[in-house]
Write a protein that holds these residues in place. Structure first.
Motif, PDB file in Angstrom:
ATOM      1  N   GLY A  21    -120.535   7.733 -31.050  1.00  0.00           N
ATOM      2  CA  GLY A  21    -120.455   6.415 -30.454  1.00  0.00           C
ATOM      3  C   GLY A  21    -119.841   5.407 -31.406  1.00  0.00           C
ATOM      4  O   GLY A  21    -119.601   5.684 -32.576  1.00  0.00           O
ATOM      5  N   GLY A  22    -119.593   4.205 -30.885  1.00  0.00           N
ATOM      6  CA  GLY A  22    -119.004   3.145 -31.692  1.00  0.00           C
ATOM      7  C   GLY A  22    -120.067   2.386 -32.462  1.00  0.00           C
ATOM      8  O   GLY A  22    -121.237   2.759 -32.461  1.00  0.00           O
ATOM      9  N   PRO A  23    -119.630   1.334 -33.123  1.00  0.00           N
ATOM     10  CA  PRO A  23    -118.252   0.846 -33.164  1.00  0.00           C
ATOM     11  C   PRO A  23    -117.385   1.659 -34.128  1.00  0.00           C
ATOM     12  O   PRO A  23    -117.893   2.266 -35.068  1.00  0.00           O
ATOM     13  CB  PRO A  23    -118.421  -0.596 -33.650  1.00  0.00           C
ATOM     14  N   VAL A  24    -116.082   1.639 -33.867  1.00  0.00           N
ATOM     15  CA  VAL A  24    -115.133   2.340 -34.741  1.00  0.00           C
ATOM     16  C   VAL A  24    -113.762   1.677 -34.579  1.00  0.00           C
ATOM     17  O   VAL A  24    -113.422   1.188 -33.503  1.00  0.00           O
ATOM     18  CB  VAL A  24    -115.064   3.843 -34.384  1.00  0.00           C
ATOM     19  N   TRP A  25    -113.009   1.627 -35.679  1.00  0.00           N
ATOM     20  CA  TRP A  25    -111.646   1.123 -35.606  1.00  0.00           C
ATOM     21  C   TRP A  25    -110.729   2.224 -35.083  1.00  0.00           C
ATOM     22  O   TRP A  25    -110.738   3.346 -35.581  1.00  0.00           O
ATOM     23  CB  TRP A  25    -111.145   0.684 -36.984  1.00  0.00           C
ATOM     24  N   GLN A  26    -109.940   1.887 -34.064  1.00  0.00           N
ATOM     25  CA  GLN A  26    -108.937   2.810 -33.536  1.00  0.00           C
ATOM     26  C   GLN A  26    -107.551   2.293 -33.921  1.00  0.00           C
ATOM     27  O   GLN A  26    -107.183   1.170 -33.553  1.00  0.00           O
ATOM     28  CB  GLN A  26    -109.029   2.925 -32.017  1.00  0.00           C
ATOM     29  N   ILE A  27    -106.810   3.092 -34.668  1.00  0.00           N
ATOM     30  CA  ILE A  27    -105.454   2.728 -35.083  1.00  0.00           C
ATOM     31  C   ILE A  27    -104.486   3.663 -34.383  1.00  0.00           C
ATOM     32  O   ILE A  27    -104.542   4.880 -34.583  1.00  0.00           O
ATOM     33  CB  ILE A  27    -105.285   2.801 -36.615  1.00  0.00           C
ATOM     34  N   VAL A  28    -103.614   3.105 -33.548  1.00  0.00           N
ATOM     35  CA  VAL A  28    -102.676   3.888 -32.743  1.00  0.00           C
ATOM     36  C   VAL A  28    -101.299   3.820 -33.381  1.00  0.00           C
ATOM     37  O   VAL A  28    -100.756   2.720 -33.597  1.00  0.00           O
ATOM     38  CB  VAL A  28    -102.616   3.358 -31.297  1.00  0.00           C
ATOM     39  N   GLN A  42     -93.774   8.104 -41.598  1.00  0.00           N
ATOM     40  CA  GLN A  42     -93.479   6.675 -41.610  1.00  0.00           C
ATOM     41  C   GLN A  42     -93.350   6.195 -40.168  1.00  0.00           C
ATOM     42  O   GLN A  42     -92.265   6.126 -39.610  1.00  0.00           O
ATOM     43  CB  GLN A  42     -92.196   6.412 -42.396  1.00  0.00           C
ATOM     44  N   SER A  43     -94.472   5.883 -39.564  1.00  0.00           N
ATOM     45  CA  SER A  43     -94.496   5.449 -38.171  1.00  0.00           C
ATOM     46  C   SER A  43     -95.150   4.085 -38.069  1.00  0.00           C
ATOM     47  O   SER A  43     -96.100   3.785 -38.801  1.00  0.00           O
ATOM     48  CB  SER A  43     -95.249   6.452 -37.292  1.00  0.00           C
ATOM     49  N   ALA A  44     -94.643   3.281 -37.144  1.00  0.00           N
ATOM     50  CA  ALA A  44     -95.210   1.946 -36.945  1.00  0.00           C
ATOM     51  C   ALA A  44     -96.563   2.045 -36.250  1.00  0.00           C
ATOM     52  O   ALA A  44     -96.838   2.995 -35.512  1.00  0.00           O
ATOM     53  CB  ALA A  44     -94.248   1.100 -36.121  1.00  0.00           C
ATOM     54  N   ILE A  45     -97.398   1.070 -36.513  1.00  0.00           N
ATOM     55  CA  ILE A  45     -98.705   0.990 -35.857  1.00  0.00           C
ATOM     56  C   ILE A  45     -98.573   0.130 -34.606  1.00  0.00           C
ATOM     57  O   ILE A  45     -98.085  -0.996 -34.658  1.00  0.00           O
ATOM     58  CB  ILE A  45     -99.759   0.399 -36.804  1.00  0.00           C
ATOM     59  N   GLN A  46     -99.001   0.688 -33.479  1.00  0.00           N
ATOM     60  CA  GLN A  46     -98.931  -0.035 -32.213  1.00  0.00           C
ATOM     61  C   GLN A  46    -100.092  -1.001 -32.042  1.00  0.00           C
ATOM     62  O   GLN A  46     -99.913  -2.118 -31.560  1.00  0.00           O
ATOM     63  CB  GLN A  46     -98.907   0.950 -31.044  1.00  0.00           C
ATOM     64  N   SER A  47    -101.284  -0.555 -32.414  1.00  0.00           N
ATOM     65  CA  SER A  47    -102.458  -1.414 -32.208  1.00  0.00           C
ATOM     66  C   SER A  47    -103.572  -1.034 -33.154  1.00  0.00           C
ATOM     67  O   SER A  47    -103.669   0.115 -33.606  1.00  0.00           O
ATOM     68  CB  SER A  47    -102.953  -1.320 -30.754  1.00  0.00           C
ATOM     69  N   VAL A  48    -104.405  -2.026 -33.460  1.00  0.00           N
ATOM     70  CA  VAL A  48    -105.617  -1.827 -34.256  1.00  0.00           C
ATOM     71  C   VAL A  48    -106.749  -2.505 -33.494  1.00  0.00           C
ATOM     72  O   VAL A  48    -106.736  -3.726 -33.316  1.00  0.00           O
ATOM     73  CB  VAL A  48    -105.484  -2.432 -35.660  1.00  0.00           C
ATOM     74  N   ARG A  49    -107.704  -1.705 -33.031  1.00  0.00           N
ATOM     75  CA  ARG A  49    -108.775  -2.269 -32.200  1.00  0.00           C
ATOM     76  C   ARG A  49    -110.133  -1.758 -32.668  1.00  0.00           C
ATOM     77  O   ARG A  49    -110.278  -0.583 -33.008  1.00  0.00           O
ATOM     78  CB  ARG A  49    -108.575  -1.883 -30.728  1.00  0.00           C
ATOM     79  N   LEU A  50    -111.101  -2.659 -32.644  1.00  0.00           N
ATOM     80  CA  LEU A  50    -112.484  -2.277 -32.914  1.00  0.00           C
ATOM     81  C   LEU A  50    -113.146  -1.965 -31.583  1.00  0.00           C
ATOM     82  O   LEU A  50    -113.288  -2.841 -30.727  1.00  0.00           O
ATOM     83  CB  LEU A  50    -113.226  -3.410 -33.630  1.00  0.00           C
ATOM     84  N   LEU A  51    -113.541  -0.705 -31.404  1.00  0.00           N
ATOM     85  CA  LEU A  51    -114.081  -0.247 -30.125  1.00  0.00           C
ATOM     86  C   LEU A  51    -115.590  -0.048 -30.228  1.00  0.00           C
ATOM     87  O   LEU A  51    -116.063   0.716 -31.069  1.00  0.00           O
ATOM     88  CB  LEU A  51    -113.414   1.064 -29.708  1.00  0.00           C
ATOM     89  N   ASP A  52    -116.315  -0.747 -29.370  1.00  0.00           N
ATOM     90  CA  ASP A  52    -117.757  -0.509 -29.284  1.00  0.00           C
ATOM     91  C   ASP A  52    -118.062   0.739 -28.480  1.00  0.00           C
ATOM     92  O   ASP A  52    -119.077   1.402 -28.704  1.00  0.00           O
ATOM     93  CB  ASP A  52    -118.452  -1.725 -28.651  1.00  0.00           C
ATOM     94  N   ALA A  53    -117.190   1.049 -27.528  1.00  0.00           N
ATOM     95  CA  ALA A  53    -117.339   2.255 -26.704  1.00  0.00           C
ATOM     96  C   ALA A  53    -116.046   3.056 -26.802  1.00  0.00           C
ATOM     97  O   ALA A  53    -115.164   2.932 -25.942  1.00  0.00           O
ATOM     98  CB  ALA A  53    -117.644   1.890 -25.263  1.00  0.00           C
TER      99      ALA A  53
END
Length: 238
Positions: free
Chosen positions: A145-152, A126-137
């Motif tokens: 390679g991208g694009p890919v969603w990165q969830i931190v 149970q951890s909070a999500i810091q960021s959700v970003r769509l990365l082309d690179a």
């Protein structure tokens, strides 16, 4: 003896040349064997869910899903789940579409909100999500390679999930444990870029020199043991 003298000299200089890399090989092997591979792959943090169940008569038929996606032909149709909900994953040629099997909504490309839901559904702590970003690179830790969603996530191991924006599949799980393993793997295979190439000339040459050092050491050991045995026999006879 000339052979022993030359072998000792060869052993010394080769050891000076390759000794540090041999140390890195041993250290890397120790670290990589000590880290459980399940933790490296973050498999211990994958949430366990009961098998997805749904009443067939309430599911959208594949023909309706294909029509909603604008597909006139199908190469593959898979009924699967995304974030605990049944979906159709349809493929026609190079086109992949994800359609809700409940109401025929088009879910691909995956939105940031859905990517966050997928990550929360997949990740056990149970951890909070810091960021959700769509990365082309995306960074090299991801691989493809991208694009890919990165969830931190904000967990102690700094976990990052990478979600395919077209299919909703979690493609990679990365953490500080994985990064430590990857660091020593790169040192081990002497590929300091992405660690993917372990057939390059530098590694082959270093391994060949390591073999020569070992052979020279065995030759030295043979001559030293033979000399010690001769001295022992002489002392015993006396």
């Amino acid at each position: 003896m000339m052979i022993l003298r030359n072998t000792v000299r060869l052993h010394k200089w080769l050891a000076l040349l390759i000794g540090f890399q041999v140390l890195l090989w041993l250290l890397g092997g120790l670290v990589m064997s000590a880290l459980p591979i399940e933790r490296v792959r973050s498999e211990h943090n994958i949430a366990s869910h009961p098998p997805l169940s749904a009443q067939i008569d309430r599911l959208v038929p594949v023909s309706q899903a294909a029509q909603a996606a604008g597909l006139t032909s199908l190469d593959e149709a898979v009924l699967t789940g995304i974030a605990g909900q049944p979906v159709w994953r349809l493929q026609s040629g190079e086109t992949i579409s994800v359609v809700s099997a409940v109401d025929a909504r088009i879910l691909s490309p995956i939105t940031a909100t859905l990517a966050e839901e997928i990550a929360n559904h997949d990740f056990l702590p149970q951890s909070a999500i810091q960021s959700v970003r769509l990365l082309d690179a995306p960074p090299s830790e991801y691989g493809p390679g991208g694009p890919v969603w990165q969830i931190v996530f904000s967990d102690p191991d700094n976990t990052r999930l990478y979600v395919d924006p077209q299919t909703g599949v979690v493609r990679a799980r990365r953490s500080d444990t994985w990064r430590l393993f990857d660091f020593f793997w790169k040192l081990h295979v002497m590929d300091y870029d992405d660690g993917a190439d372990f057939n390059h000339p530098l590694l082959i040459g270093a391994a060949f020199l390591g073999v020569l050092v070992s052979l020279a050491g065995l030759i030295i050991l043979f001559f030293r043991m033979r000399r010690s045995f001769a001295v022992w026999r002489k002392t015993r006879g006396t």
